[in-house]
Scaffold this motif. Structure first.
Motif, PDB file in Angstrom:
ATOM      1  N   PHE A  66       0.784  -1.172  -0.079  1.00  0.00           N
ATOM      2  CA  PHE A  66       0.061   0.128  -0.151  1.00  0.00           C
ATOM      3  C   PHE A  66       0.701   1.429  -0.116  1.00  0.00           C
ATOM      4  N   SER A  67       2.206   0.992  -0.375  1.00  0.00           N
ATOM      5  CA  SER A  67       2.853   2.605  -0.641  1.00  0.00           C
ATOM      6  C   SER A  67       2.607   2.779  -2.020  1.00  0.00           C
ATOM      7  N   VAL A  68       2.534   4.201  -2.050  1.00  0.00           N
ATOM      8  CA  VAL A  68       2.004   4.822  -3.352  1.00  0.00           C
ATOM      9  C   VAL A  68       3.102   4.810  -4.391  1.00  0.00           C
ATOM     10  N   ARG A  69       2.991   4.316  -5.788  1.00  0.00           N
ATOM     11  CA  ARG A  69       3.891   4.097  -6.523  1.00  0.00           C
ATOM     12  C   ARG A  69       3.721   5.172  -7.517  1.00  0.00           C
ATOM     13  N   GLY A  70       2.568   5.741  -7.824  1.00  0.00           N
ATOM     14  CA  GLY A  70       2.377   6.806  -8.899  1.00  0.00           C
ATOM     15  C   GLY A  70       0.857   7.187  -9.070  1.00  0.00           C
ATOM     16  N   TYR A  71       0.839   8.240  -9.641  1.00  0.00           N
ATOM     17  CA  TYR A  71      -0.457   8.795  -9.908  1.00  0.00           C
ATOM     18  C   TYR A  71      -0.854   8.910 -11.422  1.00  0.00           C
ATOM     19  N   VAL A  72      -2.200   8.747 -11.702  1.00  0.00           N
ATOM     20  CA  VAL A  72      -2.881   8.860 -13.165  1.00  0.00           C
ATOM     21  C   VAL A  72      -3.793  10.092 -13.260  1.00  0.00           C
ATOM     22  N   GLN A  73      -3.263  11.093 -14.019  1.00  0.00           N
ATOM     23  CA  GLN A  73      -3.960  12.216 -14.343  1.00  0.00           C
ATOM     24  C   GLN A  73      -4.487  12.393 -15.992  1.00  0.00           C
ATOM     25  N   PRO A  74      -5.931  12.652 -16.196  1.00  0.00           N
ATOM     26  CA  PRO A  74      -6.303  12.832 -17.245  1.00  0.00           C
ATOM     27  C   PRO A  74      -5.680  13.997 -18.115  1.00  0.00           C
ATOM     28  N   SER A  75      -5.225  13.764 -19.280  1.00  0.00           N
ATOM     29  CA  SER A  75      -4.774  14.930 -20.005  1.00  0.00           C
ATOM     30  C   SER A  75      -5.597  15.365 -21.007  1.00  0.00           C
ATOM     31  N   TYR A  76      -4.859  15.631 -22.160  1.00  0.00           N
ATOM     32  CA  TYR A  76      -5.768  16.088 -23.421  1.00  0.00           C
ATOM     33  C   TYR A  76      -6.105  15.140 -24.146  1.00  0.00           C
ATOM     34  N   VAL A 110       1.183   9.861 -16.448  1.00  0.00           N
ATOM     35  CA  VAL A 110       1.368   9.137 -15.232  1.00  0.00           C
ATOM     36  C   VAL A 110       2.766   9.731 -14.484  1.00  0.00           C
ATOM     37  N   THR A 111       2.680   9.788 -13.135  1.00  0.00           N
ATOM     38  CA  THR A 111       3.577  10.557 -12.319  1.00  0.00           C
ATOM     39  C   THR A 111       3.983   9.665 -11.429  1.00  0.00           C
ATOM     40  N   ASP A 112       5.325   9.707 -10.858  1.00  0.00           N
ATOM     41  CA  ASP A 112       5.604   9.076  -9.719  1.00  0.00           C
ATOM     42  C   ASP A 112       5.091   9.665  -8.399  1.00  0.00           C
ATOM     43  N   ALA A 113       5.445   9.147  -7.300  1.00  0.00           N
ATOM     44  CA  ALA A 113       4.925   9.447  -6.041  1.00  0.00           C
ATOM     45  C   ALA A 113       5.051  10.927  -5.467  1.00  0.00           C
ATOM     46  N   LEU A 114       6.335  11.476  -6.033  1.00  0.00           N
ATOM     47  CA  LEU A 114       6.674  12.661  -5.902  1.00  0.00           C
ATOM     48  C   LEU A 114       6.424  13.591  -7.159  1.00  0.00           C
ATOM     49  N   PHE A 115       5.374  13.159  -7.748  1.00  0.00           N
ATOM     50  CA  PHE A 115       4.785  13.896  -9.037  1.00  0.00           C
ATOM     51  C   PHE A 115       5.776  14.143  -9.995  1.00  0.00           C
ATOM     52  N   GLY A 116       6.971  13.319 -10.116  1.00  0.00           N
ATOM     53  CA  GLY A 116       7.900  13.520 -11.311  1.00  0.00           C
ATOM     54  C   GLY A 116       7.133  12.698 -12.499  1.00  0.00           C
ATOM     55  N   TYR A 117       7.186  13.377 -13.715  1.00  0.00           N
ATOM     56  CA  TYR A 117       6.749  12.743 -14.895  1.00  0.00           C
ATOM     57  C   TYR A 117       7.279  11.306 -15.298  1.00  0.00           C
ATOM     58  N   ARG A 118       6.339  10.291 -15.434  1.00  0.00           N
ATOM     59  CA  ARG A 118       6.781   9.045 -15.831  1.00  0.00           C
ATOM     60  C   ARG A 118       6.578   8.448 -17.131  1.00  0.00           C
ATOM     61  N   GLY A 119       5.577   8.894 -17.589  1.00  0.00           N
ATOM     62  CA  GLY A 119       5.042   8.610 -18.766  1.00  0.00           C
ATOM     63  C   GLY A 119       3.554   9.092 -19.239  1.00  0.00           C
ATOM     64  N   SER A 120       2.921   8.224 -20.273  1.00  0.00           N
ATOM     65  CA  SER A 120       1.474   8.653 -20.500  1.00  0.00           C
ATOM     66  C   SER A 120       0.715   7.297 -21.013  1.00  0.00           C
TER      67      SER A 120
END
Length: 108
Positions: free
Chosen positions: A32-42, A48-58
């Motif tokens: 249950f440790s956060v690995r990343g976040y997904v945010q809708p884009s255009y 897709v960002t990591d736990a520190l909101f660094g860009y990881r991909g799309s």
């Protein structure tokens, strides 16, 4: 908050995906440790960002409905077929059941 378990091809638990109706979500590992976040884009794309909101991909939706995951260098990391509910890596090897693209991108 409902976390959907993520399994590999041997049905081992890899983590959890907490996807919301607006397309955003959080990816957790099996502890249950956060690995990343997904945010809708255009358009048909999500970031897709990591736990520190660094860009990881799309993640982008192709014309046939398949989702394609890209890393930060825009290299394909995998594919998700919603009709079969299966995820494949960049070489079309079966990875697991469900949409594992955020996990594939965040693990890189």
């Amino acid at each position: 908050m409902s976390k959907k378990p993520i399994y590999d091809q041997s049905w081992r638990l890899l983590g959890y995906n907490d996807e919301k109706e607006d397309g955003s979500g959080t990816v957790y590992d099996s502890m249950f440790s956060v690995r990343g976040y997904v945010q809708p884009s255009y358009g048909n794309s999500s970031s897709v960002t990591d736990a520190l909101f660094g860009y990881r991909g799309s993640i982008q939706q192709s014309f046939n409905g398949t989702l394609v995951g890209y890393d930060a260098n825009f290299q394909v990391v995998g594919y998700y077929d919603p009709q079969t509910d299966c995820t494949y890596d960049a070489t079309y090897q079966f990875v697991g059941h469900g949409n594992l693209l955020p996990w594939l991108i965040s693990r890189g």
